[in-house]
Each structure stands twice: as structure tokens, then as C-alpha cells.
Design a protein around this motif. Structure first.
Motif, PDB file in Angstrom:
ATOM      1  N   GLN B 106       0.820  -1.215   0.000  1.00  0.00           N
ATOM      2  CA  GLN B 106       0.000   0.000   0.000  1.00  0.00           C
ATOM      3  C   GLN B 106       0.856   1.267   0.000  1.00  0.00           C
ATOM      4  O   GLN B 106       0.549   2.244  -0.674  1.00  0.00           O
ATOM      5  CB  GLN B 106      -0.908  -0.037   1.232  1.00  0.00           C
ATOM      6  N   HIS B 111      -1.566   7.113  -3.167  1.00  0.00           N
ATOM      7  CA  HIS B 111      -1.876   7.672  -1.852  1.00  0.00           C
ATOM      8  C   HIS B 111      -2.925   6.813  -1.140  1.00  0.00           C
ATOM      9  O   HIS B 111      -3.562   5.951  -1.754  1.00  0.00           O
ATOM     10  CB  HIS B 111      -2.366   9.111  -1.977  1.00  0.00           C
ATOM     11  N   SER B 112      -3.061   7.047   0.143  1.00  0.00           N
ATOM     12  CA  SER B 112      -3.995   6.252   0.933  1.00  0.00           C
ATOM     13  C   SER B 112      -5.115   7.101   1.525  1.00  0.00           C
ATOM     14  O   SER B 112      -5.662   6.774   2.562  1.00  0.00           O
ATOM     15  CB  SER B 112      -3.256   5.518   2.051  1.00  0.00           C
ATOM     16  N   PHE B 113      -5.443   8.206   0.866  1.00  0.00           N
ATOM     17  CA  PHE B 113      -6.604   8.963   1.313  1.00  0.00           C
ATOM     18  C   PHE B 113      -7.840   8.326   0.687  1.00  0.00           C
ATOM     19  O   PHE B 113      -8.597   8.958  -0.050  1.00  0.00           O
ATOM     20  CB  PHE B 113      -6.468  10.437   0.937  1.00  0.00           C
ATOM     21  N   ARG B 114      -8.009   7.038   0.931  1.00  0.00           N
ATOM     22  CA  ARG B 114      -9.189   6.319   0.443  1.00  0.00           C
ATOM     23  C   ARG B 114      -9.920   5.811   1.665  1.00  0.00           C
ATOM     24  O   ARG B 114      -9.368   5.043   2.457  1.00  0.00           O
ATOM     25  CB  ARG B 114      -8.759   5.172  -0.456  1.00  0.00           C
TER      26      ARG B 114
END
Lengths: 321, 250
Positions: B106, B111-114
Motif C-alpha cells: 500500500q 496515496h492512501s486517502f481512500r
């Protein structure tokens, strides 16, 4: 019954939700409006506690200043109402935007620190809010501010009447619970939880954890402001007393009683806290003492809170076959 | 001459009066395993920490893949393809092996703004993570909790996480630390299997492992690199023997 949870904890939570759903009609039927008031207050606090649990339980950010966002939400109803602006969307928009802005600025500073320093700096910022409202003579200062009418929404969404308001509260609570669950299981949540346990590792894996934690802090603050907005409408009266640091401390207790970092823990923790507070104070004037002892015992021996006990029962049952 | 993936120019780091990194110049060739050896306190871990961005150098320049990364923070360097493992095991203990490695996937895949889709339903990420676990021989234990692993297994997990980042270069800080003979041999096999695909900068105390793995050796003494050469030449280097290998190794 396939739809009904199989675990003990799941069943307890399902039963609680099934009891909460028709509560206004039950209390009306047995003619006990007081209990609906009590329950409404508890569920408003539960939204705040769910929001705190997001950063404290899942993110490891122990904020001792979350009551400030209840205050921002409540005054977002109170101050416009003072000028005869009763539009609910305005109140809602103000609560969300002002809390987001305040959380962004103070979070950006607070999240540079860790541990005890984070606790102290969040408390300091929330006391700033407290003293600001305390010094605003125009809005009642320490006497508080009376809100003469509830936020105005379209007919089908009205807050007027205790039953309508209850369903506003219950609805937003369910949304908060559901939202936190989705969030924690999504990519964003993995980063937040990973960063709680091993921030250095998460950075080495390519995550700018500071940004994710800041966004999490802002989301939590906005959720908490919803509780404040509801509280302002519920009490019809707001004062700085509602948002002192002691209230922030109570919110932390509610998270811990229910089980930090669990999905339903904050809800049961808050209900347990509010009910205990209420009934102990009926029994004796020295209830603070009993309550204090219970809290100390819980922190010492009750690791994992109520959710922890229920899960323990589940594990024991699983071990026994 | 082969391409240089990592170039370090005149790197310096002082901690108060102590010189931890003294004018270090170092180039690591693409595709090689480059080991850094040196006595305790020579500044090996400090050097790795500066390369991965945990510690800022006082002066000097670090170039990776043709451009300077001196100003990048740890996370950005990781996303550029410079992955590190830790001397002291550093994984997310309460999570399963699969979850740990999926975090690594990941971290380097956007990005991990999910906020909505559950990670557990992301087949693509799980497949990539299982591949990395298989590379270190842990795929049969994917659902175990990291905290319940043996020390050796945790070290393997550490490497699996670094691999899952699909790095161009691995910084391995004592991957064999605290391992038994068998586990150590397994780690050597794992690293050997990566040879050629991934450039590796290896800090290791186990000389047998270093000699069997490394294509190049640099000797760090008191924060300064006194020699960089092939394994054979370093073994025969008189200066190195005197400074370091002389005490029992040569």
C-alpha cells in the motif's frame, strides 16, 4: 436466523440497537419522558465519544481537548440563533467548517508532539476555546446563551419535538458508527492503525504519517462538532461549562469503559457512563466517590473495557467448542 | 562501467563531539550486493539512517537514481524506491503477516486517502503481498499474528515487507541479527535469490554471510570509509586487516 449475529458481543450490540430504535415510542407509551431525555443526552455524547475513539482508540492520539469541538458545534447553533438565523444548514455548515479549520490549525501543531505533550497541548487549545467563550460578554459569557428555537430544516427533517430530535441523534450516531467502520477498514484506516503501533515503520514504508494523522484528527473533530450541534439543540441552552477540560476527560473515560479501538465500545461505554452517573447520584450524594472507585477499578482490571469482556466471553465459548 | 544507483558525496554527521560519519564517499553499482563492514560503533547504522532519511546529515549530498534525495523525508525516499529494514525488528506486531506486507504494498502504490473500500477485499494487493511472503518462505503463515512469530521469522517478515515495496534498492541493517545458524543460512539464501534484481546495501556482522553474499565491500572505521573493493581484494588488504579484520578474522 442468518441475519442475527452469532457472537455474544455482536448479539449484545444488536439488542442494544434494537432497543434504541423504538425508544421514543416506548417511553411515550410508559409515560416516562425523562428517560427519553436521558437517552438523547447519552446518544449525543456517544457521537462525541465515537469521534474521539477514532483518533484515540484507532490512531493512538490521546486528545484531552475534544470537548472544544462540542463547544464549537453548540455555539454554531447558539450564535446564529442569537441573531435570529435559525437555518439548520447554516448551523450544520458552520459547525463542520469551523471545527475543521480549528482542528486543522491546532492539529498541525499538536501532532508535532507525542504522548504526554500531545495530551497537554490539545488540552491547552481546548482551554483557549473555553476561555474565549467565557469572555464573550455578548453571548452570555459564563451565564451562557439561551437558544429559543431549534435549527430549522425541511419538514421531513425537522428537529422539532423530542421524538424528531431523538431520531436526528440516533441517525447521526448510526452514520458515525458506520463511517468509522468503513474508514478503519479502508486504506486510510490501515495507515492510522499502523502508525499507532509503529510510526517509524510506517514512514519507512512510504507513508507521510503526519498528513494522515492530521486528516484523521480533522475528521474526528468534524464528527464531534455534530454532537455539539445536537447538544445545543437538545438543551436549548449553551454555556462554557459544557466544554471545560473535565468534560474532555469524561469523554476519554467513556472510550475506555466501552473499549478503545473497538467499533461499538464507545456507544456502550457512553451509555454505561451516563446511566451510572444518573443512578448513583439518585442513591447517594457521595456518588462521585463510588463512581471514582469504579473507574479506577475498571482502568486497573478491566483491560479492553466492556467490548473486551464480551470478546473474552466469545473466545472462551469458542475454546469450549 | 556499470550504472551507479546510489552516490554519496562527502557526507558528514556529528553528534556533539562525536564524529559518526566522516566525509563518506560511496557509490553503489546497480544490481550488486554492496556490504558495509566495520567494528562496533563505526557508524554503520547512522549511515543507513541518513540514507533512509531518519537522520539528517550535517553536510554532503545523497544521489539516488540520478538525482539528489538529500532533502527528501523518509516516506518520500521509500516511495522513490529506497527501502530499508531495521536492525531491531520493526513490524506492526498486532497485525497478521499478510496485513503487515499489504501495508508495504500500500505504501508504494499511490496515496492512501481512500476512506471507503475495505483493504481486505483488495485482491490485487493481497496477491502482491503473498508473493513477497512466498519469496521469504512465509506464505504458509500469512494469517498468523506478527507478535507470535519466532525472532527469525520476524526478521524474514521484515525482509518480505521491504521486498513488497518493489524497491530499486534495499538498505538492510543487520538482517541476520540475533538469528540462529539455520535461520541465518536461510536468510543468506533469500538474499542470494534477489541478487541481480535488486541492488542491496548490506550492513552485517556475520562475516561468513558477508563474504558469501557481497560483490563489493566497504570498510567503515570511525565514521570513515577506509577501503572499497571486491571481497577478495579486501581480504588481502593490509590496511583493512590491521584496522579491522586483524583481530581474529583474517
Amino acid at each position: 436466523m442468518g441475519w442475527f449475529p452469532q457472537t455474544i458481543s455482536g448479539r449484545v450490540y444488536a439488542v442494544i440497537l434494537l432497543i434504541l430504535a423504538p425508544a421514543p415510542f416506548v417511553f411515550e407509551w410508559i409515560n416516562q419522558p425523562f428517560y427519553l431525555d436521558l437517552l438523547s443526552r447519552a446518544l449525543i455524547l456517544a457521537i462525541a465519544v465515537v469521534s474521539l475513539n477514532l483518533i484515540l482508540g484507532f490512531g493512538g492520539m490521546v486528545s484531552l481537548g475534544h470537548a472544544a469541538y462540542i463547544g464549537i458545534g453548540a455555539y454554531s447553533v447558539g450564535i446564529p440563533s442569537y441573531y435570529d438565523f435559525y437555518n439548520g444548514w447554516l448551523h450544520l455548515g458552520l459547525a463542520l467548517s469551523v471545527s475543521a479549520a480549528f482542528a486543522f490549525v491546532t492539529g498541525a501543531i499538536s501532532l508535532r508532539t507525542k504522548g504526554v505533550y500531545f495530551i497537554m497541548i490539545t488540552m491547552a487549545f481546548s482551554q483557549m476555546v473555553y476561555f474565549t467563550f467565557l469572555s464573550l460578554e455578548e453571548y452570555g459569557a459564563d451565564d451562557g446563551l439561551v437558544i429559543y428555537s431549534r435549527s430549522e430544516f425541511p419538514e421531513w427533517l425537522t428537529m422539532d419535538g423530542s421524538t424528531s430530535l431523538y431520531y436526528w441523534i440516533f441517525g447521526l450516531l448510526l452514520l458515525s458508527l458506520f463511517f468509522v467502520r468503513r474508514l478503519v477498514h479502508a486504506r486510510f484506516g490501515r495507515v492510522i492503525v499502523g502508525s499507532k503501533f509503529n510510526d517509524q515503520r510506517m514512514q519507512a514504508l512510504g507513508f507521510d504519517t503526519y498528513r494522515y494523522r492530521l486528516v484523521c484528527y480533522v475528521i474526528s473533530a468534524m464528527m464531534c462538532s455534530l454532537a455539539g450541534m445536537l447538544l445545543g439543540n437538545f438543551t436549548g441552552f449553551i454555556s462554557p461549562d459544557m466544554i471545560g477540560w473535565a468534560r474532555s476527560g469524561e469523554l476519554i473515560f467513556m472510550v475506555i469503559i466501552g473499549g478503545a479501538g473497538t467499533f461499538f465500545g464507545p456507544l456502550v461505554g457512553t451509555i454505561a457512563f451516563v446511566l451510572l452517573e444518573e443512578f448513583l447520584s439518585l442513591i447517594t450524594v457521595y456518588w462521585h466517590l463510588i463512581f471514582g472507585v469504579m473507574l479506577v477499578a475498571l482502568v486497573l482490571f478491566g483491560k479492553g473495557g466492556i467490548d473486551g469482556w464480551l470478546s473474552l466471553m466469545d473466545r472462551k465459548r469458542a475454546d469450549n467448542g | 562501467m556499470a550504472e551507479q544507483l546510489l552516490n554519496i558525496h562527502q557526507l558528514n554527521k556529528h553528534f556533539g563531539g562525536i564524529v559518526a560519519t566522516d566525509n563518506v564517499n560511496l557509490s553503489v553499482e546497480q544490481g550488486l550486493i554492496h556490504a558495509i563492514i566495520g567494528p562496533n560503533g563505526a557508524g554503520k547504522t547512522t549511515l543507513i539512517a541518513q540514507l533512509s532519511g531518519q537522520i539528517k546529515p550535517d553536510s554532503g549530498e545523497i544521489e539516488f537514481g540520478g538525482h539528489s534525495i538529500t532533502g527528501y523525508n523518509t516516506a518520500r525516499r521509500a516511495r522513490e524506491g529506497l527501502a530499508r529494514s531495521f536492525q531491531i525488528t520493526s513490524v506492526v506486531m498486532p497485525m497478521t503477516l499478510l496485513q503487515n506486507v499489504m501495508l508495504a504494498v500500500q505504501g508504494t502504490s499511490g496515496h492512501s486517502f481512500r476512506f471507503w473500500s475495505p483493504v481486505s477485499e483488495d485482491r490485487e494487493m493481497a496477491t502482491a503481498a503473498l508473493e513477497s511472503l512466498a519469496a521469504v518462505g512465509l506464505d504458509d503463515r500469512a494469517d498468523r499474528i506478527a507478535a507470535n512469530l519466532s525472532h527469525g521469522e520476524q526478521r524474514q517478515l521484515e525482509v518480505a515487507m521491504a521486498l513488497a515495496m518493489k524497491p530499486r534498492m534495499l538498505l538492510l541493517d543487520e538482517p541476520m541479527a540475533g538469528m540462529g545458524k539455520e535461520e541465518g543460512a536461510m536468510m543468506v539464501d533469500i538474499l542470494n535469490s534477489l541478487k541481480g534484481d535488486i541492488t542491496i546495501l548490506l550492513v552485517e556482522h556475520d562475516m561468513d554471510a558477508v563474504f558469501s553474499l557481497a560483490d563489493r565491500l566497504s570498510v567503515l572505521v570511525n565514521g570513515h570509509i577506509i577501503a572499497t573493493d571486491t571481497v577478495e581484494n579486501i581480504r588481502n588488504n593490509h590496511e583493512v586487516q590491521k584496522a579491522y579484520l586483524g583481530d581474529g578474522h583474517a
